[in-house]
Write an enzyme that holds these catalytic residues in place. Structure first.
Site: not given
Length: 291
Positions: A13, A137
């Site tokens: 990401k 995350d």
């Protein structure tokens, strides 16, 4: 016969937006973040036809039981009461300490794989709770959404309509940045200052790339670049090359640029910095059950 093994592409990401908010008594900061998956990925394979607990990852720097993917499997086992053992193998492509969520992506992939294999899968909210215990995350990288707005420590997530895919360049310096250190530098730099509220955003702002441009910030970037000037040089190089958005991802050390098209000429980066071509994603890689 039910499958006993699965494979997942653990996609990395970037943070299009990272705002650091109030600091809790625990020392953790509340965050507001725009997460975007990219097609740079590790390959994670999980098998449950064993009574052992094993992880194989070439170049593994940490002891096995400190690896986030291994910890994810243990956490799933405790929450689900299954399996008795597991074998995890990881082909690493996402650099460590780069702000791309490599370890978190592996952990999310393990959780997704085990939930697909489990005779009694965990409910989405339970799986999210397990993911949060592993890191900020991990909840996003466990959910089935390529683009999301996150709040808190990453546990409150709003899946957003995927943006059209764009070319993304990554600048990977020959060093990493520890997340704990980056937040410590930020805390020191802002000590005694009044808390700044981030610019407000609406769902309409998150529906088009052009509306995202003024919202793309990273509160950690300045304090990390002050100690690692090469990251700032990479960000500047992407902007000069015409990037729609150019920022440091997460706590660093990766810089990224979002481009409307593939560049005819690569930007000039500092020595020993690796350039990687990738793309943003409009879907999440599925879990593949193996025979």
């Amino acid at each position: 016969m039910s499958a006993t093994a699965a494979s997942v592409d653990a996609q990395a990401k970037v943070n299009l937006r990272l705002c650091v908010l109030a600091r809790e008594a625990s020392g953790y900061h509340q965050l507001e973040s725009l997460f975007l998956r990219i097609d740079l990925a590790d390959t994670v394979r999980v098998a449950t036809d064993t009574t052992q607990r094993e992880l194989h990852c070439p170049g593994l720097a940490l002891p096995q039981d400190q690896n986030l993917a291994y910890r994810a499997a243990v956490a799933f086992t405790e929450a689900a009461g299954w399996p008795t053992g597991f074998h995890i193998s990881i082909d690493k492509r996402i650099p460590a300490g780069g702000g791309l969520g490599g370890g978190s992506a592996d952990a999310g992939a393990v959780l997704r794989a085990l939930n697909a294999l489990a005779p009694k899968p965990l409910a989405a909210d339970v799986l999210n709770t397990v993911a949060l215990r592993l890191g900020a995350d991990v909840p996003f990288l466990t959910m089935d959404a390529p683009f999301a707005l996150g709040f808190g420590r990453g546990e409150r997530l709003l899946a957003l309509r995927p943006l059209p895919a764009r070319e993304i360049l990554l600048a990977l310096p020959p060093f990493g940045v520890e997340t704990k250190a980056a937040f410590s530098w930020y805390a020191d730099a802002t000590a005694g200052q009044p808390l700044r509220a981030p610019a407000p955003i609406t769902l309409d702002d998150l529906d088009r790339w052009d509306r995202l441009v003024p919202l793309a910030v990273n509160d950690l970037e300045a304090v990390v670049v002050a100690r690692h000037a090469a990251i700032g040089q990479c960000v500047d190089a992407f902007r000069t090359a015409g990037a729609r958005i150019a920022r440091m991802s997460g706590s660093g050390s990766t810089a990224f640029g979002v481009f409307d098209r593939r560049l005819a000429q690569e930007p000039a980066l500092p020595a020993d910095t690796r350039l990687v071509h990738t793309r943003s994603l409009t879907s999440v890689a599925p879990v593949k059950l193996l025979d």
